[in-house]
Design an enzyme around this catalytic site. Structure first.
Site, PDB file in Angstrom:
ATOM      1  CG  HIS A 264      -2.037   0.929   1.267  1.00 53.45           C
ATOM      2  ND1 HIS A 264      -2.455   1.694   0.213  1.00 53.45           N
ATOM      3  CD2 HIS A 264      -2.853   1.285   2.314  1.00 53.45           C
ATOM      4  CE1 HIS A 264      -3.456   2.466   0.592  1.00 53.45           C
ATOM      5  NE2 HIS A 264      -3.712   2.248   1.852  1.00 53.45           N
ATOM      6  CG  HIS A 305      -4.326   0.449  -8.194  1.00 53.60           C
ATOM      7  ND1 HIS A 305      -5.666   0.418  -7.916  1.00 53.60           N
ATOM      8  CD2 HIS A 305      -3.788   1.378  -7.373  1.00 53.60           C
ATOM      9  CE1 HIS A 305      -5.932   1.317  -6.985  1.00 53.60           C
ATOM     10  NE2 HIS A 305      -4.807   1.914  -6.625  1.00 53.60           N
ATOM     11  CG  ASP A 363       2.856   4.246  -4.036  1.00 51.61           C
ATOM     12  OD1 ASP A 363       1.946   3.414  -3.914  1.00 51.61           O
ATOM     13  OD2 ASP A 363       2.935   5.275  -3.346  1.00 51.61           O
TER      14      ASP A 363
HETATM   15  C1  SDX Z   1      -1.463   2.045  -3.381  1.00 50.36           C
HETATM   16  O1  SDX Z   1      -6.189   0.686  -3.201  1.00 50.36           O
HETATM   17  C2  SDX Z   1      -5.709   1.857  -3.496  1.00 50.36           C
HETATM   18  O2  SDX Z   1      -6.357   2.736  -4.002  1.00 50.36           O
HETATM   19  C3  SDX Z   1      -4.252   2.056  -3.090  1.00 50.36           C
HETATM   20  C4  SDX Z   1      -3.597   3.356  -3.506  1.00 50.36           C
HETATM   21  C5  SDX Z   1      -4.210   4.548  -2.781  1.00 50.36           C
HETATM   22  O3  SDX Z   1      -4.082   5.652  -3.318  1.00 50.36           O
HETATM   23  O4  SDX Z   1      -4.697   4.369  -1.639  1.00 50.36           O
HETATM   24  O5  SDX Z   1      -3.725   3.535  -4.901  1.00 50.36           O
HETATM   25  C6  SDX Z   1      -2.114   3.349  -3.138  1.00 50.36           C
HETATM   26  O6  SDX Z   1      -1.408   1.243  -2.486  1.00 50.36           O
HETATM   27  C7  SDX Z   1      -0.941   1.735  -4.750  1.00 50.36           C
HETATM   28  C8  SDX Z   1      -0.364   0.298  -4.854  1.00 50.36           C
HETATM   29  C9  SDX Z   1       1.046   0.324  -4.307  1.00 50.36           C
HETATM   30  N1  SDX Z   1       1.588  -1.058  -4.215  1.00 50.36           N
HETATM   31  C10 SDX Z   1       2.536  -1.482  -5.016  1.00 50.36           C
HETATM   32  O7  SDX Z   1       2.998  -0.833  -5.950  1.00 50.36           O
HETATM   33  C11 SDX Z   1       3.063  -2.867  -4.658  1.00 50.36           C
HETATM   34  C12 SDX Z   1       3.147  -3.730  -5.920  1.00 50.36           C
HETATM   35  N2  SDX Z   1       1.800  -4.007  -6.397  1.00 50.36           N
HETATM   36  C13 SDX Z   1       1.184  -5.245  -5.999  1.00 50.36           C
HETATM   37  O8  SDX Z   1       1.587  -5.804  -4.810  1.00 50.36           O
HETATM   38  C14 SDX Z   1      -0.283  -5.369  -6.369  1.00 50.36           C
HETATM   39  O9  SDX Z   1      -0.402  -4.941  -7.664  1.00 50.36           O
HETATM   40  C15 SDX Z   1      -1.313  -4.663  -5.509  1.00 50.36           C
HETATM   41  C16 SDX Z   1      -1.168  -5.028  -4.079  1.00 50.36           C
HETATM   42  C17 SDX Z   1      -1.208  -3.189  -5.672  1.00 50.36           C
HETATM   43  C18 SDX Z   1      -2.695  -5.119  -6.000  1.00 50.36           C
HETATM   44  O10 SDX Z   1      -2.799  -6.456  -5.701  1.00 50.36           O
HETATM   45  P1  SDX Z   1      -4.117  -7.281  -6.101  1.00 50.36           P
HETATM   46  O11 SDX Z   1      -5.201  -6.421  -6.612  1.00 50.36           O
HETATM   47  O12 SDX Z   1      -4.431  -8.202  -4.964  1.00 50.36           O
HETATM   48  O13 SDX Z   1      -3.626  -8.046  -7.342  1.00 50.36           O
HETATM   49  P2  SDX Z   1      -3.076  -9.501  -7.296  1.00 50.36           P
HETATM   50  O14 SDX Z   1      -2.033  -9.601  -6.232  1.00 50.36           O
HETATM   51  O15 SDX Z   1      -4.226 -10.435  -7.259  1.00 50.36           O
HETATM   52  O16 SDX Z   1      -2.326  -9.587  -8.726  1.00 50.36           O
HETATM   53  C19 SDX Z   1      -3.013 -10.030  -9.852  1.00 50.36           C
HETATM   54  C20 SDX Z   1      -1.925 -10.710 -10.687  1.00 50.36           C
HETATM   55  C21 SDX Z   1      -1.169 -11.786  -9.906  1.00 50.36           C
HETATM   56  O17 SDX Z   1      -0.677 -12.691 -10.858  1.00 50.36           O
HETATM   57  P3  SDX Z   1      -1.545 -14.055 -11.167  1.00 50.36           P
HETATM   58  O18 SDX Z   1      -1.759 -14.750  -9.835  1.00 50.36           O
HETATM   59  O19 SDX Z   1      -2.841 -13.578 -11.802  1.00 50.36           O
HETATM   60  O20 SDX Z   1      -0.679 -14.873 -12.102  1.00 50.36           O
HETATM   61  O21 SDX Z   1      -0.920  -9.736 -11.057  1.00 50.36           O
HETATM   62  C22 SDX Z   1       0.316 -10.081 -10.446  1.00 50.36           C
HETATM   63  C23 SDX Z   1       0.006 -11.040  -9.332  1.00 50.36           C
HETATM   64  O22 SDX Z   1       1.109 -11.913  -9.078  1.00 50.36           O
HETATM   65  N3  SDX Z   1       0.887  -8.825  -9.936  1.00 50.36           N
HETATM   66  C24 SDX Z   1       2.175  -8.500 -10.038  1.00 50.36           C
HETATM   67  C25 SDX Z   1       2.262  -7.201  -9.487  1.00 50.36           C
HETATM   68  N4  SDX Z   1       1.058  -6.818  -9.073  1.00 50.36           N
HETATM   69  C26 SDX Z   1       0.213  -7.819  -9.364  1.00 50.36           C
HETATM   70  N5  SDX Z   1       3.241  -9.167 -10.521  1.00 50.36           N
HETATM   71  C27 SDX Z   1       4.430  -8.508 -10.468  1.00 50.36           C
HETATM   72  N6  SDX Z   1       4.599  -7.262  -9.954  1.00 50.36           N
HETATM   73  C28 SDX Z   1       3.541  -6.583  -9.468  1.00 50.36           C
HETATM   74  N7  SDX Z   1       3.706  -5.365  -8.970  1.00 50.36           N
END
Ligand code: SDX
Length: 427
Positions: A264, A305, A363
């Protein structure tokens, strides 16, 4: 005729569930009556769950749209400022000239913290993570304001909102000064919100401090781009804490705690750590491969996201701000920016990211700007928390000023059914 969904379950009468429509965005199926029918819904991570009704912020993740009270973030970033967006989030409308002047005056005259709060910092190690300090001191603010903790009193809620928005930059700067062993700088009422923050961060009592207007504008925009984002994890935490009747300072402290996680708000700090680990463009492919490897916990920080399946509109504005700041500081060829752009280019062309609609989020670029401004990496999430405070407060106030119930989710129980206790000699 109200629309409804019909749930057909084998061996029993169908269950009709009302469908509710908002002003825009997906309709929702009201499942609140399901418990009476003997069922819970199951939605870990709340991927398909609307936790509340809200009129503050709207996100269209597929189209990459972000509206605050209907106004697009791109227009606000171009034409408004952080305190005006705070007013908008809290009150629902943009202020006229006198309302804006009065709001700015009120905020600037609440920026000081109680002198005894300054002593709290001495209990921390100098190298304490500033988010740990912020959770502590923001929660502790409630100990200084017993005069305005009646959440049923609209005036108390307003005063608490002003105090929190006004004092976050002061406390944030105090975290930084404490880590340096430098004296805390008292806020100045003659400076704008962002100018005052930069003054408290980088000024010192021994010489005058001149704020760079380009940097101040960038700082103001960074706060604005973080101001609110619908029912994200930390805002949902604030709402859940608030639903128990906890005071607003405790609720915001809970939001700061939730924001700290690297998935997050902690992602901005993690992006810079990741860029340092990658080192240079020649290793980008190696890390993109790691990010795709299911057996590797590494993720590309700043990418992906829960809601945006398109470019995060905030990231676009942040990138533009990044270019402005680096040009102003003569850092146009900043190696980390070049590395980030190479990483973005490769990721956006890779099928894995394209298929999963993983784009840069808010971010991804913010940390590069913050670092260029001179803000240490461990302070990045504190910047996010400072910017997000008006959003947290607006959601808390929207809930408390309306009808609400204590948040109490249920579960799918998969543990042992009833069993009798076994004395130790029988185990
Ligand atoms: C913020 O919610 C908000 O609005 C948050 C925010 C706000 O303003 O409050 O926008 C701020 O928190 C932005 C996000 C910051 N976090 C990151 O940058 C960390 C990296 N991102 C991930 O950890 C992830 O994308 C999340 C946590 C942001 C979202 O996770 P989800 O929605 O639970 O997605 P998921 O984990 O189910 O991923 C879906 C697929 C998966 O692969 P499969 O199982 O389908 O094969 O996408 C992949 C994930 O492994 N994936 C990634 C990835 N993000 C998702 N793979 C590699 N790198 C990534 N960053």
């Amino acid at each position: 005729m109200a629309k409804k969904a019909r749930l057909t379950i084998e061996g029993r009468d169908p269950i009709d569930l009302p469908i509710l429509a908002g002003t825009t965005g997906p309709d929702v199926i009201d499942v609140s009556g399901l418990t009476a029918q003997g069922y819970f819904t199951y939605d870990p991570g709340f991927v398909s769950t609307a936790s509340c009704e809200s009129a503050i912020t709207y996100i269209d993740g597929d189209a990459g749209i972000l509206l605050h009270r209907g106004y697009p973030i791109e227009q606000l970033a171009e034409q408004s400022d952080f305190l005006e967006v705070c007013y908008l989030l809290l009150n629902g409308e943009l202020p006229n000239a006198s309302q804006k002047a009065n709001f700015d005056f009120t905020i600037s005259h609440h920026t000081m913290v109680h002198e005894q709060l300054r002593v709290f910092f001495n209990g921390f190690r100098r190298d304490a993570h500033p988010m740990a300090i912020m959770i502590g001191v923001v929660g502790a603010l409630s100990a200084f304001y017993h005069d305005s903790l009646d959440i049923a009193d609209e005036h108390h809620r307003r005063v608490s909102a002003m105090r929190l928005i006004a004092k976050m930059p002061t406390l944030a700067a105090m975290c930084y000064k404490y880590s340096l062993g430098q004296p805390f700088m008292y806020p100045r009422n003659d400076l704008s919100y962002a100018e005052n923050f930069l003054y408290m961060m980088f000024g010192n009592p021994c010489e005058p401090f001149v704020v760079n207007p380009v940097i101040a504008k960038a700082m103001d925009r960074i706060f604005m781009l973080h101001a609110d984002h619908e029912q994200n994890a930390s805002t949902s935490t604030v709402r859940l804490a608030g639903s128990t009747g906890a005071n607003p300072f405790a609720c915001i402290a809970s939001g700061i705690a939730a924001l700290w996680g690297p998935s997050h708000g902690g992602a901005n700090e993690a992006v810079l750590t990741m860029l340092d680990e990658i080192g240079d463009a020649s290793r980008v492919g190696e890390f993109v491969k790691k990010a795709k490897d299911k057996n590797d916990p590494f993720r590309l920080m700043g990418f992906g996201h829960r809601v945006y399946k398109n470019y995060d509109p905030r990231a676009r504005v942040m990138k533009q701000t990044c270019d402005e700041v680096l040009a102003e500081l003569g850092l146009g060829s900043d190696p980390q920016l070049k590395l980030a752009m190479e990483l973005e280019k490769i990721a956006l062309e890779d099928d894995y990211f394209v298929e999963r609609k993983l784009y840069p989020n808010v971010d991804f670029y913010s940390g590069i700007i913050l670092k260029a401004i001179g803000i240490p990496v461990n302070m990045f999430t504190v910047m996010f928390a400072t910017g997000r405070t008006p959003g947290w407060i607006a959601h808390w106030n929207e809930m408390i000023s309306g009808s609400y119930r204590i948040g109490r989710p249920r579960q799918l129980y998969t543990g042992h059914p009833h069993r009798d206790f076994l004395p130790v000699d029988k185990r």
